[in-house]
Design a protein around this motif. Structure first.
Motif, short mmCIF file in Angstrom:
data_model
loop_
_atom_site.label_atom_id
_atom_site.label_comp_id
_atom_site.label_asym_id
_atom_site.label_seq_id
_atom_site.Cartn_x
_atom_site.Cartn_y
_atom_site.Cartn_z
N GLN A 5 0.73 -1.25 -0.18
CA GLN A 5 0.15 0.02 0.06
C GLN A 5 0.93 1.24 -0.04
OE1 GLN A 5 -2.51 -0.67 3.44
NE2 GLN A 5 -4.39 -1.45 2.14
N LYS A 6 2.00 1.20 0.81
CA LYS A 6 2.95 2.37 0.75
C LYS A 6 3.60 2.95 -0.79
CE LYS A 6 4.19 2.08 5.54
NZ LYS A 6 5.27 1.97 6.66
N ILE A 7 3.96 1.57 -1.34
CA ILE A 7 4.34 1.57 -2.59
C ILE A 7 3.37 2.19 -3.57
CG2 ILE A 7 5.31 0.30 -4.54
CD1 ILE A 7 6.65 -1.59 -2.55
N GLU A 8 2.14 1.73 -3.48
CA GLU A 8 1.02 2.11 -4.39
C GLU A 8 0.92 3.59 -4.05
OE1 GLU A 8 -2.23 -0.39 -3.50
OE2 GLU A 8 -1.43 -1.85 -5.12
N GLN A 9 1.21 4.03 -2.79
CA GLN A 9 0.70 5.42 -2.60
C GLN A 9 1.71 6.15 -2.97
OE1 GLN A 9 -2.29 6.53 -0.92
NE2 GLN A 9 -1.16 8.56 -1.34
N VAL A 10 3.12 5.81 -3.02
CA VAL A 10 4.12 6.51 -3.43
C VAL A 10 4.27 6.75 -4.88
CG1 VAL A 10 6.74 6.46 -3.79
CG2 VAL A 10 5.83 6.04 -1.41
N ILE A 11 3.80 5.77 -5.39
CA ILE A 11 3.65 5.52 -7.10
C ILE A 11 2.57 6.64 -7.46
CG2 ILE A 11 2.89 4.26 -9.02
CD1 ILE A 11 4.36 1.79 -7.83
N GLU A 12 1.31 6.47 -6.62
CA GLU A 12 0.29 7.32 -7.05
C GLU A 12 0.75 8.91 -6.58
OE1 GLU A 12 -4.28 8.32 -5.45
OE2 GLU A 12 -3.54 6.21 -5.32
N ASP A 13 1.37 9.25 -5.75
CA ASP A 13 1.71 10.52 -5.27
C ASP A 13 2.77 11.14 -6.25
OD1 ASP A 13 0.31 10.47 -3.26
OD2 ASP A 13 1.67 10.28 -1.60
N SER A 14 3.68 10.23 -6.82
CA SER A 14 4.60 10.45 -7.78
C SER A 14 3.99 10.69 -9.20
CB SER A 14 5.61 9.33 -8.08
OG SER A 14 6.63 9.56 -9.04
N ALA A 15 2.84 10.19 -9.61
CA ALA A 15 2.29 10.36 -10.90
C ALA A 15 1.67 11.47 -10.54
CB ALA A 15 1.19 8.91 -10.96
N ILE A 16 0.86 11.86 -9.57
CA ILE A 16 0.00 13.04 -9.39
C ILE A 16 0.95 14.24 -9.53
CG2 ILE A 16 -1.06 14.58 -7.98
CD1 ILE A 16 -2.55 12.05 -6.86
N ALA A 17 2.34 14.27 -8.98
CA ALA A 17 3.36 15.14 -9.05
C ALA A 17 3.79 15.36 -10.54
CB ALA A 17 4.52 15.04 -7.93
N THR A 18 4.23 14.22 -11.13
CA THR A 18 4.47 14.03 -12.64
C THR A 18 3.25 14.84 -13.22
OG1 THR A 18 5.85 12.27 -12.08
CG2 THR A 18 5.11 12.92 -14.48
N ARG A 19 2.15 14.47 -13.08
CA ARG A 19 1.03 15.04 -13.98
C ARG A 19 1.08 16.70 -13.74
NH1 ARG A 19 -3.89 12.47 -12.12
NH2 ARG A 19 -3.85 14.27 -10.70
N ASP A 20 0.87 17.17 -12.53
CA ASP A 20 0.96 18.35 -12.28
C ASP A 20 2.13 19.29 -12.85
OD1 ASP A 20 -1.25 18.13 -10.77
OD2 ASP A 20 -0.29 18.15 -8.79
N GLU A 21 3.34 18.66 -12.69
CA GLU A 21 4.62 19.27 -13.33
C GLU A 21 4.36 19.28 -14.99
OE1 GLU A 21 8.18 21.15 -13.61
OE2 GLU A 21 7.31 20.72 -11.77
#
Length: 111
Positions: A5-21
């Protein structure tokens, strides 16, 4: 929260940050494109103005040259007429002198 779940959360947060960037970069690029288009339009207007101004100057000089050419042509024609007239008068005067010399009875006398 387990590790997955932590890995999925990190991946999701990273994806959101990448999309925002990516969205930020896209918006910045749009802004740069708009500024570049405005700059190009401004340059095109300046170039058109310079072209129009140059054309007007060329037309003005062509008109001036036409007037000068006409004046020179008229002056040359006048000089040609004057020279032709003077040459005819000179030829006539020379012919008269030659005739006088030929009819002069003293012209045939030899010593």
């Amino acid at each position: 929260m387990d590790a997955l779940q932590k890995i999925e959360q990190v991946i999701e947060d990273s994806a959101i940050a990448t999309r925002d960037e990516a969205r930020t970069i896209k918006n910045d690029l749009k802004g740069e494109i708009v500024r570049t288009e405005r700059l190009v339009e401004s340059i095109e207007r300046r170039v058109k103005g310079i072209q129009d101004s140059t054309r007007k100057m060329i037309d003005k000089e062509n008109d001036r040259n036409d007037v000068l050419r006409e004046r020179i042509t008229n002056r040359m024609d006048s000089l040609d007429d004057s020279i032709t007239s003077k040459m005819k008068a000179l030829e006539k005067e020379m012919n008269e002198r030659i005739k006088k010399a030929l009819v002069n009875p003293l012209a045939n006398m030899r010593k």
